[in-house]
Design a protein around this motif. Structure first.
Motif, PDB file in Angstrom:
ATOM      1  N   ALA A 281      -3.366  38.142  69.023  1.00  0.00           N
ATOM      2  CA  ALA A 281      -3.246  37.034  68.083  1.00  0.00           C
ATOM      3  C   ALA A 281      -3.470  35.715  68.800  1.00  0.00           C
ATOM      4  O   ALA A 281      -2.967  35.512  69.903  1.00  0.00           O
ATOM      5  N   ALA A 282      -4.252  34.843  68.178  1.00  0.00           N
ATOM      6  CA  ALA A 282      -4.326  33.445  68.605  1.00  0.00           C
ATOM      7  C   ALA A 282      -3.394  32.714  67.652  1.00  0.00           C
ATOM      8  O   ALA A 282      -3.739  32.480  66.493  1.00  0.00           O
ATOM      9  N   ALA A 283      -2.174  32.416  68.125  1.00  0.00           N
ATOM     10  CA  ALA A 283      -1.147  31.880  67.224  1.00  0.00           C
ATOM     11  C   ALA A 283      -0.645  30.543  67.728  1.00  0.00           C
ATOM     12  O   ALA A 283      -0.669  30.265  68.917  1.00  0.00           O
ATOM     13  N   ASN A 284      -0.182  29.718  66.819  1.00  0.00           N
ATOM     14  CA  ASN A 284       0.452  28.443  67.165  1.00  0.00           C
ATOM     15  C   ASN A 284       1.770  28.372  66.399  1.00  0.00           C
ATOM     16  O   ASN A 284       1.790  28.429  65.173  1.00  0.00           O
ATOM     17  N   ASN A 285       2.883  28.305  67.150  1.00  0.00           N
ATOM     18  CA  ASN A 285       4.211  28.252  66.517  1.00  0.00           C
ATOM     19  C   ASN A 285       4.858  26.883  66.649  1.00  0.00           C
ATOM     20  O   ASN A 285       6.027  26.715  66.343  1.00  0.00           O
ATOM     21  N   GLU A 286       4.104  25.899  67.142  1.00  0.00           N
ATOM     22  CA  GLU A 286       4.708  24.626  67.538  1.00  0.00           C
ATOM     23  C   GLU A 286       4.396  23.465  66.588  1.00  0.00           C
ATOM     24  O   GLU A 286       4.663  22.329  66.911  1.00  0.00           O
ATOM     25  N   PHE A 287       3.792  23.755  65.459  1.00  0.00           N
ATOM     26  CA  PHE A 287       3.328  22.659  64.594  1.00  0.00           C
ATOM     27  C   PHE A 287       4.445  22.133  63.698  1.00  0.00           C
ATOM     28  O   PHE A 287       5.470  22.789  63.507  1.00  0.00           O
ATOM     29  N   GLU A 288       4.225  20.937  63.163  1.00  0.00           N
ATOM     30  CA  GLU A 288       5.095  20.435  62.095  1.00  0.00           C
ATOM     31  C   GLU A 288       4.198  19.723  61.090  1.00  0.00           C
ATOM     32  O   GLU A 288       3.552  18.733  61.413  1.00  0.00           O
ATOM     33  N   ILE A 289       4.147  20.243  59.875  1.00  0.00           N
ATOM     34  CA  ILE A 289       3.259  19.698  58.851  1.00  0.00           C
ATOM     35  C   ILE A 289       4.031  18.608  58.092  1.00  0.00           C
ATOM     36  O   ILE A 289       5.061  18.897  57.483  1.00  0.00           O
ATOM     37  N   PRO A 290       3.547  17.363  58.126  1.00  0.00           N
ATOM     38  CA  PRO A 290       4.301  16.288  57.459  1.00  0.00           C
ATOM     39  C   PRO A 290       4.341  16.508  55.945  1.00  0.00           C
ATOM     40  O   PRO A 290       3.423  17.092  55.374  1.00  0.00           O
ATOM     41  N   PRO A 291       5.405  16.004  55.284  1.00  0.00           N
ATOM     42  CA  PRO A 291       5.489  16.135  53.820  1.00  0.00           C
ATOM     43  C   PRO A 291       4.287  15.453  53.164  1.00  0.00           C
ATOM     44  O   PRO A 291       3.836  14.410  53.637  1.00  0.00           O
ATOM     45  N   GLY A 292       3.748  16.066  52.132  1.00  0.00           N
ATOM     46  CA  GLY A 292       2.685  15.425  51.354  1.00  0.00           C
ATOM     47  C   GLY A 292       1.300  15.486  51.979  1.00  0.00           C
ATOM     48  O   GLY A 292       0.321  15.162  51.319  1.00  0.00           O
ATOM     49  N   ASP A 293       1.178  15.910  53.225  1.00  0.00           N
ATOM     50  CA  ASP A 293      -0.137  15.923  53.882  1.00  0.00           C
ATOM     51  C   ASP A 293      -1.023  16.998  53.241  1.00  0.00           C
ATOM     52  O   ASP A 293      -0.653  18.171  53.181  1.00  0.00           O
ATOM     53  N   ALA A 294      -2.203  16.577  52.761  1.00  0.00           N
ATOM     54  CA  ALA A 294      -3.062  17.506  52.020  1.00  0.00           C
ATOM     55  C   ALA A 294      -4.042  18.258  52.918  1.00  0.00           C
ATOM     56  O   ALA A 294      -4.718  19.175  52.463  1.00  0.00           O
ATOM     57  N   ASN A 295      -4.148  17.865  54.177  1.00  0.00           N
ATOM     58  CA  ASN A 295      -5.160  18.502  55.028  1.00  0.00           C
ATOM     59  C   ASN A 295      -4.726  18.444  56.485  1.00  0.00           C
ATOM     60  O   ASN A 295      -5.380  17.836  57.317  1.00  0.00           O
ATOM     61  N   TYR A 296      -3.621  19.108  56.799  1.00  0.00           N
ATOM     62  CA  TYR A 296      -3.070  19.042  58.145  1.00  0.00           C
ATOM     63  C   TYR A 296      -3.680  20.131  59.014  1.00  0.00           C
ATOM     64  O   TYR A 296      -3.651  21.306  58.678  1.00  0.00           O
ATOM     65  N   ARG A 297      -4.217  19.696  60.168  1.00  0.00           N
ATOM     66  CA  ARG A 297      -4.950  20.638  61.023  1.00  0.00           C
ATOM     67  C   ARG A 297      -4.058  21.238  62.105  1.00  0.00           C
ATOM     68  O   ARG A 297      -3.288  20.537  62.755  1.00  0.00           O
ATOM     69  N   VAL A 298      -4.184  22.536  62.310  1.00  0.00           N
ATOM     70  CA  VAL A 298      -3.483  23.220  63.398  1.00  0.00           C
ATOM     71  C   VAL A 298      -4.492  24.103  64.126  1.00  0.00           C
ATOM     72  O   VAL A 298      -5.276  24.810  63.477  1.00  0.00           O
ATOM     73  N   ASP A 299      -4.469  24.072  65.454  1.00  0.00           N
ATOM     74  CA  ASP A 299      -5.390  24.876  66.257  1.00  0.00           C
ATOM     75  C   ASP A 299      -4.637  25.890  67.102  1.00  0.00           C
ATOM     76  O   ASP A 299      -3.474  25.675  67.438  1.00  0.00           O
TER      77      ASP A 299
END
Ligand code: HEC
Length: 430
Positions: A281-299
């Motif tokens: 798996a190429a996984a990312n467990n460290e993100f935080e998506i801000p409230p209301g963000d319609a296009n939040y990128r995670v790599d």
């Protein structure tokens, strides 16, 4: 006058589509049933995930308009890969001619035609899609699914009691009650792996903070639309002697109390395999998506330290998942997009099997990019006012690019994912 010519045009289009199917007006038995048999009945028949059954005229007729809409918008059959990237062995998108047939049939009044024109009914193997398993491991008792409320992920440990290493070529997990089972994942826990240590085998439990964290190797999973793991001759997954199978069970309450008793079936390779298949798996467990963000990128990315062949990819996110892309970066710097899913749908955990395995020399990197829609415009969003982090429940998020690689039979998972240490006594550069 204007109106008249429009309707003449409409008529001309309709008869063109009908001409393509070789009759004046497509009928259910002659033109539609063959398309449904080939593309839809795998799910739309009694006992399967499709809630309506397209097996005969009577059960299909009321759905004619819905069928037209579902195939025109490409909502059905479920297949989400952007055709611009990659060729897939399990591509189930509908051919243009078949879409035309279904649309012309719905537009032409969904005629029955003569049953004499019908193809013979298809017989599907009931039960196991992989064939008769060599071994079945089943929960000793059913899980009681309450009528309402949120159900935490539960785990149940099923000892294999294998006294020797086993090579598994086909594996399938099956719920007994598809109405309440959101997904099952079967992991292999090798002897010595402390994950969920202390849990009593056979008894479903929700891990608490005291449970040992960790994970086993993914073996097989169930979600509506998944196909079981079927490897080519010469390929297999290794289940070491003394391993346990850990089932991760995700149930969703649907208004009525219910029971489910999940099981997995395994078919062993007939001879020792040339290649071992490993799920990474190429996984990312460290993100935080801000409230209301319609296009939040995670790599995410992972480097592979042995030669391998890529077999399949499976993007995994939850309800805010929007799109997902897999790319490969070869050691010589070349990059390629392997899979692009522009409209991710949480309800479908689809594996994308490459038509041809992709050779990846040691040093290759798999990179994934996902976007999340945490805005109020996402109808699936449980709460657009919350910042979202990694977590197991569907209102938390995940960003995991699962993929299967085939490696030489003696290569282990750690050989693949850990950078090589220089050998003891090596002077380097030799
Ligand atoms: C892999 C399984 C699968 C296949 C293959 C499949 N379906 Fe479905 N279909 C489902 C499931 C599950 C649902 C209900 C959940 C949903 O709407 O996503 C559904 C829903 C539908 C609906 C209702 C849609 C709506 O908007 O309410 C229609 C119509 C439909 N399918 C038509 C088709 C047709 C036509 C085909 C073949 C060309 C097909 N499906 C192939 C699983 C499948």
């Amino acid at each position: 006058m204007r109106l008249l010519s429009l309707s003449v045009l409409g008529f001309a289009c309709g008869s063109l589509a009908a001409a393509a199917t070789g009759s004046s007006q497509p009928t259910f038995h002659k033109d539609v049933l063959p398309v449904l048999q080939k593309n839809c009945q795998s799910c739309h028949r009694p006992g399967e995930a499709g809630p309506m059954h397209f097996t005969d005229y009577k059960s299909t007729r009321p759905w004619a308009k819905a069928i037209k809409q579902a195939v025109q918008t490409r909502k059905m059959p479920p297949w989400f890969a952007d055709p611009a990237h990659g060729k897939f062995a399990n591509d189930r998108s509908l051919a243009e001619a078949d879409i035309k047939t279904l649309v012309a049939w719905a537009d032409g009044g969904a005629k029955e035609g003569s049953p004499k024109d019908a193809p013979p009914a298809v017989t599907f193997a009931e039960g196991w899609a992989i064939g008769k398993p060599d071994v079945v491991l089943e929960m000793p008792a059913a899980f009681e699914v309450p009528a309402s409320g949120t159900i935490d992920y539960h785990y149940v440990i099923l000892p294999t009691n294998f006294t020797e290493d086993k090579w598994v070529q086909f594996a399938e997990s099956r719920p007994s009650n598809r109405a309440v089972c959101h997904h099952i994942i079967a992991f292999v826990r090798e002897p010595g792996n402390p994950w969920l240590k202390g849990a009593k085998p056979g008894v479903p439990f929700a891990p608490d903070h005291k449970s040992e964290r960790g994970m086993g190797e993914f073996l097989t999973g169930y979600a509506p639309g998944t196909i079981p793991n079927m490897l080519k001759p010469g390929q297999a997954k290794l289940v070491k002697a003394g391993s346990d199978i850990v089932l991760q069970l995700h149930y969703t309450a649907n208004g009525k109390a219910a029971q489910d008793r999940a099981k997995i079936g395994l078919i062993f390779a007939k001879e020792p395999p040339r290649e071992r298949v490993i799920t990474l798996a190429a996984a990312n467990n460290e993100f935080e998506i801000p409230p209301g963000d319609a296009n939040y990128r995670v790599d995410s990315k992972i480097q592979l330290h042995e030669d391998s062949n890529l077999i399949l990819m499976l993007p995994h996110m939850h309800l805010r998942g929007k799109d997902f892309q897999f790319r490969v970066k070869f050691p010589d710097g070349r990059t390629e997009t392997l899979l692009n899913v522009p409209r991710y749908d949480f309800n479908w955990q689809l594996s994308y099997y490459l038509a041809e395995p992709l050779k990846m020399p040691a040093g290759t990197i798999i990179e994934c990019t996902a976007h999340f829609d945490n805005s109020a415009n996402n109808p699936a969003n449980p709460d657009p006012k919350k910042a979202i982090r990694f977590g197991e429940q569907s209102w938390d998020e995940m960003m995991i690019g699962f993929f299967d690689v085939a490696v030489k039979a003696d290569v282990g998972m750690m050989d693949l994912v850990r950078p090589k240490q220089p050998k003891k006594g090596s002077t380097g550069g030799q």
